[in-house]
Design a protein around this motif. Sequence first.
Motif, PDB file in Angstrom:
ATOM      1  N   GLU A  18       0.806  -1.215   0.000  1.00  0.00           N
ATOM      2  CA  GLU A  18       0.000   0.000   0.000  1.00  0.00           C
ATOM      3  C   GLU A  18       0.846   1.276   0.000  1.00  0.00           C
ATOM      4  O   GLU A  18       0.364   2.350  -0.357  1.00  0.00           O
ATOM      5  CB  GLU A  18      -0.944   0.016   1.200  1.00  0.00           C
ATOM      6  CG  GLU A  18      -0.247   0.226   2.534  1.00  0.00           C
ATOM      7  CD  GLU A  18      -1.238   0.403   3.687  1.00  0.00           C
ATOM      8  OE1 GLU A  18      -2.433   0.595   3.403  1.00  0.00           O
ATOM      9  OE2 GLU A  18      -0.801   0.344   4.843  1.00  0.00           O
ATOM     10  N   ASP A  19       2.126   1.170   0.428  1.00  0.00           N
ATOM     11  CA  ASP A  19       2.971   2.360   0.478  1.00  0.00           C
ATOM     12  C   ASP A  19       3.712   2.622  -0.832  1.00  0.00           C
ATOM     13  O   ASP A  19       4.445   3.594  -0.949  1.00  0.00           O
ATOM     14  CB  ASP A  19       3.979   2.250   1.635  1.00  0.00           C
ATOM     15  CG  ASP A  19       4.666   0.893   1.684  1.00  0.00           C
ATOM     16  OD1 ASP A  19       4.243  -0.018   0.944  1.00  0.00           O
ATOM     17  OD2 ASP A  19       5.627   0.753   2.465  1.00  0.00           O
ATOM     18  N   PHE A  20       3.528   1.767  -1.842  1.00  0.00           N
ATOM     19  CA  PHE A  20       4.149   1.972  -3.147  1.00  0.00           C
ATOM     20  C   PHE A  20       3.080   1.916  -4.237  1.00  0.00           C
ATOM     21  O   PHE A  20       2.080   1.221  -4.088  1.00  0.00           O
ATOM     22  CB  PHE A  20       5.209   0.902  -3.426  1.00  0.00           C
ATOM     23  CG  PHE A  20       6.290   0.827  -2.377  1.00  0.00           C
ATOM     24  CD1 PHE A  20       7.112   1.901  -2.135  1.00  0.00           C
ATOM     25  CD2 PHE A  20       6.468  -0.330  -1.624  1.00  0.00           C
ATOM     26  CE1 PHE A  20       8.096   1.841  -1.160  1.00  0.00           C
ATOM     27  CE2 PHE A  20       7.445  -0.401  -0.655  1.00  0.00           C
ATOM     28  CZ  PHE A  20       8.269   0.696  -0.425  1.00  0.00           C
ATOM     29  N   ARG A  21       3.319   2.641  -5.310  1.00  0.00           N
ATOM     30  CA  ARG A  21       2.401   2.603  -6.437  1.00  0.00           C
ATOM     31  C   ARG A  21       3.212   2.442  -7.722  1.00  0.00           C
ATOM     32  O   ARG A  21       4.183   3.169  -7.938  1.00  0.00           O
ATOM     33  CB  ARG A  21       1.572   3.879  -6.478  1.00  0.00           C
ATOM     34  CG  ARG A  21       0.376   3.796  -7.415  1.00  0.00           C
ATOM     35  CD  ARG A  21      -0.604   4.909  -7.154  1.00  0.00           C
ATOM     36  NE  ARG A  21      -1.263   4.745  -5.865  1.00  0.00           N
ATOM     37  CZ  ARG A  21      -2.201   5.563  -5.412  1.00  0.00           C
ATOM     38  NH1 ARG A  21      -2.585   6.594  -6.125  1.00  0.00           N
ATOM     39  NH2 ARG A  21      -2.760   5.356  -4.235  1.00  0.00           N
ATOM     40  N   ALA A  22       2.818   1.522  -8.553  1.00  0.00           N
ATOM     41  CA  ALA A  22       3.564   1.234  -9.784  1.00  0.00           C
ATOM     42  C   ALA A  22       3.682   2.484 -10.648  1.00  0.00           C
ATOM     43  O   ALA A  22       2.715   3.221 -10.827  1.00  0.00           O
ATOM     44  CB  ALA A  22       2.869   0.115 -10.561  1.00  0.00           C
TER      45      ALA A  22
END
Length: 205
Positions: A18-22
């Motif tokens: 949840e703390d990263f986004r592609a």
Amino acid sequence: AAALGQTLSGRHVRPAGEDFRAGRPVLEKGTVLGPAALAVAAAAGRDAIRVHRRPRVAVLACGDELVPPGASPALGQVRNANSVALLEQVRLAGGEPIDLGVARDDRLDLRERLALARRADAIVVSAGMSVGEKDLARSVLEEIGMATKFWRVHVKPGRPILFGILGGAPVFGLPGNPVSTQVAFELFVRPALRRMAGRARVFRP
């Protein structure tokens, strides 16, 4: 709405990733790498990061009248406050200070001390920039190859500031008065050092 005390579905659950986004950067360019930023990079699987290193900044004070801070000045002498202030200002700006000490009002001494600045990324010299008989720093810098870009600005305090390039390194010649020196550093040197260090914020708010 849920009744008081009733558990909501998904509450206190952290979805994986949840703390990263592609497609989005994990750390923005110019981020200072403190503990939290390093932890984020590690969590993203990075064990190496491309960074800007701290600029190495040579600091030289000039003047026959200068004595160490712990000394008792004789008639016509003053304690060397500029080196103390500038070395700390360089550190606080994100640089790595290199103390070249105090150069006497002598061309040979100035040349020898400036030769020690060859491994520096920037050079800061206090005093010796005006037109007095013993203001030799500017002329010696030009003799050893500095290309002067400007000398004197309409700023008070700080008018006799000099900026040049010596062997690819920026040179800042600052006034000898301690207050003028610190103001000129704040206005001209600090932003340059922060730019060299890759900081996102170069100027103060």
